[in-house]
Design a protein around this motif. Structure first.
Motif, PDB file in Angstrom:
ATOM      1  N   LYS A 160       0.846  -1.356   0.170  1.00 29.91           N
ATOM      2  CA  LYS A 160      -0.238  -0.169   0.144  1.00 29.91           C
ATOM      3  C   LYS A 160       0.811   1.476  -0.033  1.00 29.91           C
ATOM      4  O   LYS A 160       0.250   2.330  -0.608  1.00 29.91           O
ATOM      5  N   ILE A 161       2.104   1.266   0.626  1.00 29.05           N
ATOM      6  CA  ILE A 161       2.864   2.485   0.187  1.00 29.05           C
ATOM      7  C   ILE A 161       3.677   2.712  -1.163  1.00 29.05           C
ATOM      8  O   ILE A 161       4.409   1.522  -1.074  1.00 29.05           O
ATOM      9  N   GLY A 162       3.089   3.732  -1.808  1.00 28.11           N
ATOM     10  CA  GLY A 162       4.413   3.692  -2.547  1.00 28.11           C
ATOM     11  C   GLY A 162       6.109   4.063  -2.792  1.00 28.11           C
ATOM     12  O   GLY A 162       6.726   4.185  -1.488  1.00 28.11           O
ATOM     13  N   THR A 163       7.055   4.389  -3.701  1.00 27.44           N
ATOM     14  CA  THR A 163       7.373   5.581  -4.236  1.00 27.44           C
ATOM     15  C   THR A 163       7.952   6.014  -3.143  1.00 27.44           C
ATOM     16  O   THR A 163       7.275   7.160  -3.460  1.00 27.44           O
ATOM     17  N   ASN A 164       8.847   6.532  -2.046  1.00 29.09           N
ATOM     18  CA  ASN A 164       9.256   7.566  -1.352  1.00 29.09           C
ATOM     19  C   ASN A 164       8.173   8.328  -0.531  1.00 29.09           C
ATOM     20  O   ASN A 164       7.720   9.726  -1.168  1.00 29.09           O
TER      21      ASN A 164
END
Length: 186
Positions: A160-164
């Protein structure tokens, strides 16, 4: 036979030559690394500006800056000034947490991830939370603001948590079992 001996002697002494180093045909400069450093510094500056904006908007909380590169605030109801025990290497802690974006969009709700038991600095956990837990005492609830490099970084959590993504994490520390107590139980 004499020719044969001379031939063997020449081959024997000729084979003793030390190897010579091979040099690359082309040499690359460090320009890619330099560009990457500049890009990451710019990203960090943007994330810090976002975090400082969140802190400025939240007039009810007193945020503190940690030496490890993140910000945190204690929930007023839960700050325990009498207890002095904080987790150290080898202690086992039990805690709940929730993760949201800096603008309070829930990524993982509290309770969505079951109560977690974690051995301080001996198990895998994202670096900001690992360091943040060491600042807490039993029964406290703390809200952490992590820049992406202290959270899940370039890779995200692959769910669920994307890049940067810089994140806001609310953590409640339920119990600290000190390493000495664990050894006695074994």
């Amino acid at each position: 036979m004499k020719k044969y001996l001379i031939f063997i002697t020449i081959i024997t002494f000729g084979a003793c030559k030390s190897p010579e180093a091979r040099y690359p045909v082309t040499q690359k400069s460090g320009s890619y690394i330099s560009e990457s450093i500049v890009k990451n510094q710019e990203l960090l500056e943007k994330e810090i500006a976002l975090i400082k904006a969140v802190i400025a908007e939240d007039s009810t909380s007193q945020y503190q800056s940690s030496q490890d590169g993140f910000w945190y605030t204690y929930q007023v109801k839960t700050k325990d000034s009498t207890d002095t025990i904080t987790p150290e290497f080898g202690d086992v802690v039990s805690f709940d947490y929730s993760i949201s974006t800096l603008d309070d969009q829930v990524i993982y709700a509290e309770g969505e991830k079951a109560t977690k038991t974690y051995a301080i600095d001996q198990e895998k956990l994202f670096s900001g939370l690992r360091q943040g837990l060491k600042l807490m005492k039993e029964g406290e609830t703390v809200t952490f603001l992590f820049p992406s490099y202290k959270a899940f970084g370039y890779y995200g959590d692959k769910n669920k948590i994307g890049t940067n993504w810089p994140i806001k994490t609310k953590v409640t520390l339920h119990k600290i079992t000190q390493g000495d107590e664990i050894k006695k139980q074994e």
